[in-house]
Design an enzyme around this catalytic site. Structure first.
Site, PDB file in Angstrom:
ATOM      1  NE  ARG A  78      48.277  39.081  36.662  1.00  0.00           N
ATOM      2  CZ  ARG A  78      47.038  38.606  36.825  1.00  0.00           C
ATOM      3  NH1 ARG A  78      46.858  37.322  37.135  1.00  0.00           N
ATOM      4  NH2 ARG A  78      45.990  39.382  36.675  1.00  0.00           N
ATOM      5  CG  ASN A 154      42.416  39.288  37.944  1.00  0.00           C
ATOM      6  OD1 ASN A 154      43.236  38.819  37.162  1.00  0.00           O
ATOM      7  ND2 ASN A 154      41.331  38.626  38.330  1.00  0.00           N
ATOM      8  CD  GLU A 155      40.057  37.050  35.019  1.00  0.00           C
ATOM      9  OE1 GLU A 155      38.984  36.824  35.626  1.00  0.00           O
ATOM     10  OE2 GLU A 155      40.851  36.153  34.680  1.00  0.00           O
ATOM     11  CG  HIS A 221      43.614  36.791  32.049  1.00  0.00           C
ATOM     12  ND1 HIS A 221      43.040  37.054  33.277  1.00  0.00           N
ATOM     13  CD2 HIS A 221      44.750  37.533  31.997  1.00  0.00           C
ATOM     14  CE1 HIS A 221      43.800  37.919  33.929  1.00  0.00           C
ATOM     15  NE2 HIS A 221      44.843  38.220  33.169  1.00  0.00           N
ATOM     16  CE1 TYR A 223      43.004  29.952  33.230  1.00  0.00           C
ATOM     17  CE2 TYR A 223      42.265  32.224  32.967  1.00  0.00           C
ATOM     18  CZ  TYR A 223      43.055  31.285  33.612  1.00  0.00           C
ATOM     19  OH  TYR A 223      43.889  31.665  34.620  1.00  0.00           O
ATOM     20  CD  GLU A 250      44.626  34.989  35.672  1.00  0.00           C
ATOM     21  OE1 GLU A 250      43.739  34.134  35.420  1.00  0.00           O
ATOM     22  OE2 GLU A 250      44.485  35.865  36.539  1.00  0.00           O
ATOM     23  CD1 TRP A 279      44.908  30.125  38.381  1.00  0.00           C
ATOM     24  CD2 TRP A 279      45.555  32.257  38.637  1.00  0.00           C
ATOM     25  NE1 TRP A 279      44.365  30.580  39.556  1.00  0.00           N
ATOM     26  CE2 TRP A 279      44.742  31.884  39.739  1.00  0.00           C
ATOM     27  CE3 TRP A 279      46.080  33.549  38.591  1.00  0.00           C
ATOM     28  CZ2 TRP A 279      44.446  32.768  40.783  1.00  0.00           C
ATOM     29  CZ3 TRP A 279      45.779  34.422  39.620  1.00  0.00           C
ATOM     30  CH2 TRP A 279      44.969  34.040  40.699  1.00  0.00           C
TER      31      TRP A 279
END
Length: 536
Positions: A78, A154-155, A221, A223, A250, A279
């Site tokens: 990516r 992105n985001e 994503h 996290y 991610e 990531w």
């Protein structure tokens, strides 16, 4: 009666003809395409992303990262791009990236980073502005639908006005199709990509339906929001039940907002046939340097996170399969010949030069390069990679015996048998100080980890030294999660810690210190207890 029957027959014939010549449905996609929850190549083969992100916009000169990422068995990268919020990547640069993707046989997800945190972070671009960027680089993407995915932004929303994500994403997809883009599109979730308000989850079907080609994949994503197995499986279940395509676009092993459960993320992705993209390769800053997979863009210097995602359970090395687009349908199954036994020369306290007789490849894909391993059992750590039949290794430990072997890799990912092993021992170092000692103190600990600080390094010699190296072995099941006042690399359970740029000079009898943090299985009370020190 006869006339009426004739008219009816004519009408039926006309209807049949119109059905035969009707245009293809509006959602007929080319290249990579969605089929239910899966991603397919143009030839119908299923493709599962196994890759990492590379911050190209900030490190445009690090073009060797593409081959290094491929060399560690990834099938996807990516690529971070910008239209001007950060160093801009115009059409010519994007064309160069596309060429690197094809050359290194990687599916590339190109993402516009400008939209990160829109509505919450100053300077963030809208998704509409992101589409304008894609329009400006479209010339570089024409005809690349087989191996390029366009990640719109992105985001694209922080935590403010998240409800607007659905209409903004739908509009962006519609504009992209109106501009003539036929690529698979990828859309990121709001809430900084983590969708903790479930806006993407609950509106995914409407967004998918807005794509005339029905060729949009959703990206979550993971996290700190996803720090338990229950949260991860519940989110993945929602998309599986809806029959919609999802990738984990991610994730990391740690983060400032919490500790994601990377083990569950990777195992669930593998069991469900979902793609994941970690990531990130290298170059992180702002306090999240621990997310670097390699140190200073060196594939031979895997961090603990790099070891986990590439070589750990459900990792890239064992689960990645190259897209058949690059290998003509996967017809090359012939391994290269075994390389010759490596010979060592120029051995120092921290490096050595190895050479070996070259391999050949008769399978049609061509020889892609070599991988150099340190023999330590079933989990031999990768020491480096080379495109030719020689390599200069760096970052080795002084006064240490190395047993090294080489294997060849062709363009289709086939690997040769291991070469015979060679043995060499690094020298004791160039300093005259006479050595050093290292001793650590466990500052704090809890059921799942502990902090060792300080680890005091003392020059026990009679003259000054300019550098030091400390090695220690992590107990089984333990993983290094961070270090400070030093540079740490991990090979299996062995951690090698070298001085930082500011604390390597030690006078006779002088000392300095560093610290580190380790994660361990719950209930395990073991800690690191012994250290080996060498000077240079």
């Amino acid at each position: 009666m006869t006339k009426r029957l004739g008219l009816a027959a004519a009408a039926l014939l006309s209807l049949l003809v119109s059905m035969l010549i009707a245009p293809a449905p509006a959602h007929a996609a080319v290249g990579l395409r969605v089929s239910g929850t899966r991603i397919l190549e143009a030839n119908g083969n299923a493709f599962v992303m196994r890759g990492v992100s590379h911050a190209h916009t900030w490190y445009a000169s690090q073009t060797g990262s593409f081959s290094d990422i491929k060399g560690l068995r990834a099938n996807t990268v990516r690529v971070v791009l910008s239209g001007g919020r950060w160093p801009a990547n115009g059409a010519s640069d994007v064309a160069s990236v596309v060429s690197l993707c094809r050359q290194n046989r990687l599916i590339c997800v190109l993402e516009n980073h400008d939209t990160t945190g829109y509505g919450e972070q100053s300077g963030a671009y809208t998704l509409d502005q992101a589409v304008t960027y894609w329009s400006g680089v479209r010339s570089a993407l024409t005809g690349t639908e087989d191996f390029i995915v366009v990640n719109l932004g992105n985001e694209p929303y922080g935590n403010n006005n998240v409800a607007a994500w659905t209409s903004a994403t739908t509009s962006a997809i519609t504009r992209m199709r109106g501009l003539g883009f036929q690529h698979m599109l990828m859309v990121d979730a709001p809430n900084w990509g983590q969708d903790w308000q479930f806006t993407m989850r609950d509106n995914a079907q409407a967004v998918f339906n807005a794509d005339a080609q029905r060729n949009t994949v959703f990206s979550i994503h993971m996290y700190g929001v996803f720090d338990t197995a229950a949260e991860i499986t519940a989110y993945l279940n929602a998309f599986q039940t809806a029959g919609l395509p999802l990738v984990i676009g991610e994730f990391g092993h740690n983060h400032s907002d919490g500790n994601p459960d990377e083990d569950t993320i990777m195992s669930q992705a593998q069991s469900r046939g979902l793609g994941y993209i970690g990531w990130s390769w290298s170059g992180n800053g702002g306090g999240v340097e621990y997310l670097d997979m390699v140190t200073n863009f060196s594939a031979a210097s895997l961090t603990s996170w790099g070891q986990r995602i590439f070589n750990g359970a459900n990792g890239i090395a064992t689960t990645s399969r190259e897209a058949t687009f690059f290998s003509g349908g996967g017809t090359d199954t012939t391994n290269p010949t075994t390389p010759g036994t490596p010979s060592s020369a120029g051995v120092t306290s921290s490096g050595a030069t190895l050479t070996w007789s070259a391999s050949t490849d008769s399978g049609g894909s061509g020889l892609a390069g070599y991988e150099i391993y340190r023999e330590q059992g079933a989990t031999d750590p990768l020491l480096g990679q080379s495109a030719t039949n020689s390599i200069t290794l760096t970052g080795l430990t002084a006064s240490t015996q190395y047993q090294v072997y080489v294997r060849a890799r062709d363009g289709a990912g086939n690997r040769s048998a291991n070469s015979a092993t060679t043995t060499f021992t690094t020298t004791s170092g160039g300093g005259t100080g006479g050595g050093c000692t290292a001793a650590g103190t466990v500052q704090s600990q809890w059921s799942g980890g502990y902090v060792v600080q300080p680890v005091t390094v003392t020059n026990t010699g009679t003259s000054a030294v300019t550098g030091w190296t400390v090695t220690f072995t992590l107990p089984a099941g333990h993983t290094l999660t961070g270090s400070w006042n030093s540079a740490a690399t991990v090979s299996g359970q062995t951690v090698t810690v070298r001085n930082a740029g500011y604390n390597g000079n030690l006078g006779a009898g002088g000392s300095t210190s560093f610290g580190f943090q380790v994660a361990r299985p719950g209930g395990n009370t073991a800690t690191v207890t012994s250290y080996t020190c060498a000077t240079s």
